[in-house]
Structure formats: structure tokens, C-alpha cells
Design an enzyme around this catalytic site. Sequence first.
Site, PDB file in Angstrom:
ATOM      1  N   HIS A   1       0.845  -1.211   0.000  1.00  0.00           N
ATOM      2  CA  HIS A   1       0.000   0.000   0.000  1.00  0.00           C
ATOM      3  C   HIS A   1       0.872   1.250   0.000  1.00  0.00           C
ATOM      4  O   HIS A   1       0.627   2.182  -0.779  1.00  0.00           O
ATOM      5  CB  HIS A   1      -0.918  -0.010   1.225  1.00  0.00           C
ATOM      6  CG  HIS A   1      -1.666   1.267   1.428  1.00  0.00           C
ATOM      7  ND1 HIS A   1      -2.725   1.640   0.623  1.00  0.00           N
ATOM      8  CD2 HIS A   1      -1.510   2.274   2.333  1.00  0.00           C
ATOM      9  CE1 HIS A   1      -3.190   2.829   1.026  1.00  0.00           C
ATOM     10  NE2 HIS A   1      -2.473   3.228   2.060  1.00  0.00           N
TER      11      HIS A   1
ATOM     12  N   GLU B   1     -10.485   2.298   3.563  1.00  0.00           N
ATOM     13  CA  GLU B   1      -9.201   1.639   3.765  1.00  0.00           C
ATOM     14  C   GLU B   1      -9.459   0.306   4.449  1.00  0.00           C
ATOM     15  O   GLU B   1     -10.068   0.253   5.529  1.00  0.00           O
ATOM     16  CB  GLU B   1      -8.255   2.510   4.609  1.00  0.00           C
ATOM     17  CG  GLU B   1      -7.815   3.762   3.847  1.00  0.00           C
ATOM     18  CD  GLU B   1      -6.616   4.485   4.460  1.00  0.00           C
ATOM     19  OE1 GLU B   1      -6.442   4.418   5.696  1.00  0.00           O
ATOM     20  OE2 GLU B   1      -5.857   5.121   3.694  1.00  0.00           O
TER      21      GLU B   1
ATOM     22  N   GLU C   1      -8.591  -2.398   6.655  1.00  0.00           N
ATOM     23  CA  GLU C   1      -7.629  -2.544   7.758  1.00  0.00           C
ATOM     24  C   GLU C   1      -8.120  -3.600   8.751  1.00  0.00           C
ATOM     25  O   GLU C   1      -9.302  -3.934   8.782  1.00  0.00           O
ATOM     26  CB  GLU C   1      -7.466  -1.212   8.527  1.00  0.00           C
ATOM     27  CG  GLU C   1      -7.059  -0.059   7.627  1.00  0.00           C
ATOM     28  CD  GLU C   1      -6.468   1.134   8.381  1.00  0.00           C
ATOM     29  OE1 GLU C   1      -6.076   0.969   9.563  1.00  0.00           O
ATOM     30  OE2 GLU C   1      -6.402   2.217   7.785  1.00  0.00           O
TER      31      GLU C   1
ATOM     32  N   ASP D   1     -11.194   2.451   7.684  1.00  0.00           N
ATOM     33  CA  ASP D   1     -10.705   3.807   7.968  1.00  0.00           C
ATOM     34  C   ASP D   1     -11.045   4.698   6.762  1.00  0.00           C
ATOM     35  O   ASP D   1     -10.222   4.925   5.885  1.00  0.00           O
ATOM     36  CB  ASP D   1      -9.190   3.747   8.207  1.00  0.00           C
ATOM     37  CG  ASP D   1      -8.600   5.108   8.530  1.00  0.00           C
ATOM     38  OD1 ASP D   1      -9.338   5.970   9.023  1.00  0.00           O
ATOM     39  OD2 ASP D   1      -7.394   5.295   8.260  1.00  0.00           O
TER      40      ASP D   1
HETATM   41 MN    MN Z   1      -5.731   4.190   7.666  1.00  0.00          MN
END
Ligand code: MN
Length: 443
Positions: free
Chosen positions: A148, A213, A215, A247
Amino acid sequence: MTVLNETHNPQLRSWVASANTEGCDFPIQNLPFAVFRVPGNPHLFHVGVAIGDQMVDLTAAHASGVFNDAGPLAQAAAQACCAPTLNLFMALGSAAWSALRLALSSALREGAPQQTALQVCLVPQANAEFAVPAHIGDYTDFYTSVHHATNIGKLLRPDNPLLPNYKWIPIGYHGRSSSIGISGQQVRRPLSQVMRPGATEPVLAPSARLDYELEVGIFIGPGNTLGSPVPMAQAEQHVFGMCLFNDWSARDVQGWEYQPLGPFLSKNFASTLSPWVVTMEALAPYRQAWTRDVVDPQPLAYLDSPELRQSGAIGIELEVFIQSDAMRNKGMPEHRLSHSNFRDAYWSVSQMVAHHTVNGCNLRPGDLLGSGTQSGPTEGEAGSMMELSKGGKQSMTLPSGEARTFLEDGDTVIFRGACTAPGAARIGFGEVRGTLLPAHPQP
Ligand code: MN
């Protein structure tokens, strides 16, 4: 790390029939924790443990005396679960967590004498409303996927994608806990300053590059005293468990504000957690060796340990799905956008804890660490739309025919996660979902 014990035995079956179904996220080998209430019932949130499509209401189970013969440690652990958050239980540490896990595993097995007493303590998960499982005092977001970091770096700095500190420091920033919500969260598209391409002055506008995001979230168990670093060898004793974490990120806002102090309004408008926290003990069968490429710098001594090398990585298969408003209206199923695996993280859970505390910073029970966006080494393993769309240049086509570079109002984003390993049961994380609402009118 936690060693395997009888609670991990893949042959175990539960008297809760749905827990024995192929592909069920919550077999008896998992036993993750959440807090819930039944809508319409005015009582406080209770701690629940998932089993199949049901959950054990631990407040009711403790009151029924079902743990009376399980020993003082399991009883103390169950007592700590008679609370509207998991903080007290998280603070107790791994011996107490493990004692309660064994007591629950024993009582939920086929043929267990506790079945009659425990049966009346079950609540169907479908009837429950979940809440953020702990009071999160502090939240830190890391950046542990080198894939990433490289993908994003290429978009921002084509000549110099990975900054020189990346391979030495587990990079992170202090985030905001007040806007962390639970699965089902409705997220308002944020307004903020953006500098549009070619413009000479910024404007206040709704973000036009709203992203997710992918995660994992890491909940801290027992804390450390201010001034006392947690060494690598003890780092995981301070970790209670893991969940899925979205996120939400406003890329246009981030691009304008992130230098020199890092993300601010691009991140603090919302983050969404899955309700179930899978314990580190449940994750034991899915541990893998942690390796660092020989051409890369090896970690400094305070970020290295024999346990890390032997089993510091955790295999968690992660998936992202999207369902637009139009797809929902047409009854079309969620569409899978990408997938990745937490085992590909460049930095481990233990390294995050050891680095976070090496300067003496204190972590407290219920603190949350975000892993950072988890992208894998190949193209289909991007953990954000920023990467999938190459910074907004390549649009994706949804099964409804709609095009996407970033999220549109009405889009629902869903993450799922699961662990598999030879000789172990498959366990799942459930899901985290959130829907993007249109921006409020400008002030
Ligand atoms: Mn993040």
C-alpha cells in the site's frame, strides 16, 4: 504467542447446531466477544460471545451460575464481562481470557451438562444491536503494508515512492476515537478544504474522492505504565484481539492537508469497526513465520525477537465488497472489489506495540491500533479505491453498469475476514459495513 490447546481442536462440535455448519464464521473454535443489546429492551449493553448464529449473553450466563465450577479465574473473568464495555475484561490479561474461553468452550460442546442452563442465555445475533466493544481512549493508525505504501507513494511521488524511513520504522499517526462507530454506521460525506487540480486557491467543498481503507483493528488488553516500554517478548501479552476496520479517507482533503503534520480532517470524520473481536488465543492456529527480505534492512533489536521470526505473522484473508444504491434497488448482490491477506503486512502486531511504547508512551485497556490499509503484492490485492483506480484515472465498472473511481453517495462498503489453516477449523470475523450519505449543505 499462545500455544494450541483443547479449545482449538477442529473436531469439537457445539450443541448450538448453527455453529457446526460449513462456512460458519463462529464455530466453537472461535468464540469472539462483542457488546450488544436487544432493541426495545431498555437494559444496558451486555457482553456477548458468538456461537453459530447465536450469542451467549455473559451477564445472564454469569448470573445463572454456569461458571460456578469453572474455577476462580474463569469466574472473575465472567464477572468482568458483566459490564457495558469490554475494558474491564481486556485489562485482566491472557490467563483470565483463556480461563473464560475454556469454560465457554466446555459448556458449549455437544453433550455438555451446562446446556440446559446456558440455552436460556442465548440471544439470536439477528435480533441484536451492537456497539463499539470498548471505550477507546486512544486510537493510533499504522501504515504496515509496504505494498500500500508503495502504491500510494507511486501516485504522489513517482520518482521516490517509498520514503527512506519506511523500512526502519512502523509508521503511524494518532487518530481520533470519538468518530469510531460500529458496523452499520452511516457516514456523511465530509466537507473540508480542497485544492483542485490547476486551482490557485483552495475551496471548501464536499470531498470528491471519498475512499475506504481495508484494515484490521487491534484492541489493547493490559496497558503499560507511562515511561515503561513494552519489549517485543511481552508485546502480545498486551493485545486482546482483532477485528475488521474501515478507515474512511477523503483523498482530496488528505492531498492538500497532509504535509507537514500528517492526516487530519481527511480521516477524523468516521472509522467503522466490525462488532466481533476475535481473541489472540483464537488466532493461534493461523500464525505464520515472519520474514524480512534479505535485501531489506533487518529490524533494529528492539523490533526483533525469536517469537517474531517463528510466528509473528497472522494469516487473515480479507475481502472488500461494494453495493451501490442502484444495485440495492435492483436486488443485485454485493460485488467483490478486492482481497488481500494480513500475513503480507511489513510490520507485525508485536512490532506495532513495541514501537508505540519504546519512548515510554503508555497504552491503556481498550486502546485501538489500526493496521493501516492492507494491500498485497498483486494488482487485485489493493486495499483502497485510490489504488484500484490508479489515483482516479482508471474507472471500475460495477455489475449494474455504473462506473466508479471513488465512492458515490449511497454506496455500501462491506469487509469480511476469515482464517484458515491445515488441521484447524475455519474461523471468521463476521463483517463490517458502512454506507456513505450525501454531504450536509455548506455552512
Ligand atoms: Mn488508515
